[in-house]
Write a protein that holds these residues in place. Structure first.
Motif, short mmCIF file in Angstrom:
data_model
loop_
_atom_site.label_atom_id
_atom_site.label_comp_id
_atom_site.label_asym_id
_atom_site.label_seq_id
_atom_site.Cartn_x
_atom_site.Cartn_y
_atom_site.Cartn_z
N GLN A 40 0.82 -1.23 0.03
CA GLN A 40 -0.02 0.13 0.04
C GLN A 40 0.79 1.24 0.06
N ALA A 41 2.04 1.17 0.82
CA ALA A 41 2.84 2.27 0.82
C ALA A 41 3.37 2.77 -0.56
N LEU A 42 4.08 1.48 -1.38
CA LEU A 42 4.48 1.72 -2.62
C LEU A 42 3.26 2.11 -3.69
N ALA A 43 2.13 1.69 -3.58
CA ALA A 43 0.82 2.22 -4.34
C ALA A 43 0.69 3.55 -4.31
N ARG A 44 0.86 4.22 -2.95
CA ARG A 44 0.54 5.47 -2.84
C ARG A 44 1.71 6.30 -3.39
N LEU A 45 3.03 5.94 -3.31
CA LEU A 45 4.10 6.70 -3.99
C LEU A 45 3.96 6.67 -5.40
N VAL A 46 3.47 5.58 -6.03
CA VAL A 46 3.03 5.45 -7.40
C VAL A 46 2.04 6.59 -7.65
N ALA A 47 1.00 6.47 -7.07
CA ALA A 47 -0.25 7.51 -7.25
C ALA A 47 0.14 8.76 -7.16
N GLN A 48 1.20 9.20 -6.28
CA GLN A 48 1.54 10.41 -6.22
C GLN A 48 2.60 10.93 -7.61
N GLY A 49 2.86 10.00 -8.33
CA GLY A 49 3.88 10.25 -9.38
C GLY A 49 5.28 10.38 -9.13
N ARG A 50 5.62 9.69 -7.73
CA ARG A 50 7.00 9.82 -7.36
C ARG A 50 7.82 8.58 -7.69
N MET A 51 6.95 7.54 -7.86
CA MET A 51 7.55 6.16 -8.33
C MET A 51 7.07 5.81 -9.57
N PRO A 52 8.08 5.93 -10.80
CA PRO A 52 7.74 5.49 -12.10
C PRO A 52 7.40 4.13 -12.24
N GLY A 53 8.01 3.24 -11.21
CA GLY A 53 7.94 1.85 -11.51
C GLY A 53 8.10 0.91 -10.28
N VAL A 54 7.66 -0.13 -10.19
CA VAL A 54 7.87 -1.30 -9.24
C VAL A 54 8.46 -2.56 -10.00
N ILE A 55 9.76 -2.94 -9.66
CA ILE A 55 10.22 -4.20 -10.05
C ILE A 55 10.38 -5.24 -9.00
N THR A 56 9.71 -6.31 -9.51
CA THR A 56 9.25 -7.29 -8.57
C THR A 56 9.96 -8.85 -8.96
N GLN A 57 10.36 -9.37 -7.94
CA GLN A 57 10.61 -10.98 -8.15
C GLN A 57 9.34 -11.76 -8.00
N ASN A 58 8.39 -11.03 -7.35
CA ASN A 58 7.20 -11.84 -6.76
C ASN A 58 6.35 -12.19 -7.74
N ILE A 59 5.69 -13.48 -7.77
CA ILE A 59 4.77 -13.81 -8.55
C ILE A 59 3.27 -13.98 -8.16
N ASP A 60 3.19 -13.34 -7.05
CA ASP A 60 1.79 -13.35 -6.39
C ASP A 60 0.78 -12.27 -6.83
N GLY A 61 1.19 -11.41 -7.53
CA GLY A 61 0.23 -10.31 -8.00
C GLY A 61 -0.31 -9.25 -7.11
N LEU A 62 0.28 -9.13 -6.22
CA LEU A 62 -0.18 -8.44 -4.86
C LEU A 62 0.00 -6.92 -5.32
#
Ligand code: OAD
Ligand code: ZN
Length: 247
Positions: free
Chosen positions: A82-104
């Motif tokens: 959720q914290a990362l989603a907020r940073l994305v929504a604020q336009g401060r995080m252009p992308g999330v690189i994940t090794q996870n396969i869980d779709g969360l």
């Protein structure tokens, strides 16, 4: 404190990239790989070559996958997502690189175009020969009704979960997108990864060499701690909630 330092670094950055591993999802009930008690420590992973070569290995891989899905299913995004989603929504995080396969990350509201899945996605399957997508409910029904591994409904090819196994080539487009994001950021946040699996663990190194600040938030030590500008060995949900900028 570490939280204050992290807050300052988040506030000072223009383009933040998050690089996540299984540790961001443990509070959601999804086990990581290398912490004590992890179900993954019980079995050697089935490598890609073995999966291709042996129907028995494929049956075992599906058995394990569906057993894990029974644990995953219903998992909801945690405070870290959720914290990362907020940073994305604020336009401060252009992308999330994940090794996870869980779709969360997707479930937390990050647009899928801003998520790079380096190790694929475990919520569907594909034919390795013709690329046709297969839904897991269907694959599972056939798996449970037969002693042969499910094959492609179109070409009879080998069907595999859309995740990357050891020994399998990395997804090319995801690698290129991850590289572009890494080279364009000025703050690279590693969150919940032991950083021992390559080539994924090379992205923090690339970011640092390219001049970005490197922060590692992880309960245990990692091999890249010595090159980080800040290491926070604490709970991800707590740290990211406390360091989050308001609004
Ligand atoms: P690991 O299990 O190797 O590392 C997860 C890290 O998260 C550990 O170092 C834990 O200390 C930390 N951790 C767990 N819960 C935490 C919490 N609540 N707060 C803070 N830290 C926490 O998982 P990954 O690094 O993601 O690849 O594993 C990398 C790859 O290895 C996976 O993508 C998978 C696996 O084999 C493939 O299957 C190809
Ligand atoms: Zn096919």
């Amino acid at each position: 404190t570490d939280i204050l330092a992290l807050q300052r670094m988040l506030a000072a950055a223009d383009a933040i990239v998050a690089f996540t591993g299984a540790g961001i999802s443990t509070e959601c009930g999804v086990p990581d790989f290398r912490s004590p008690g992890s179900p993954w420590l019980k079995n050697q992973p089935i490598e890609f070559g073995e999966f291709l070569a042996s129907p028995t290995a494929r049956m075992e891989a599906w058995r394990r996958k569906f057993a894990m899905d029974d644990i995953y299913s219903g998992a909801q995004p945690g405070r870290g997502h959720q914290a990362l989603a907020r940073l994305v929504a604020q336009g401060r995080m252009p992308g999330v690189i994940t090794q996870n396969i869980d779709g969360l990350h997707q479930a937390s509201g990050v647009p899928s175009g801003q998520i790079v899945e380096l190790h694929g996605n475990g919520t569907y399957a594909t034919c390795l020969d013709c690329g046709l997508r297969h839904e897991l409910v269907e694959v599972r029904r056939r798996f449970e009704g037969s002693n042969q591994p499910p094959s492609c409904v179109s070409c009879d090819g080998v069907v595999k979960s859309a995740t990357i196994s050891f020994g399998q080539a990395m997804p090319e487009r995801a690698m290129l997108k991850a590289q572009a994001l890494t080279l364009a950021c000025d703050l690279f946040l590693v969150i919940g990864s032991s950083l021992v699996v390559q080539p994924a663990a090379s992205f923090p190194v690339l970011a640092r060499r390219n001049g970005a600040k490197l922060v590692i938030i992880n309960r245990d030590e990692t091999p890249l701690d010595t090159m980080a500008d800040l290491v926070v060995n604490d709970d991800i949900g707590d740290v990211l909630t406390r360091a989050s900028l308001p609004g």
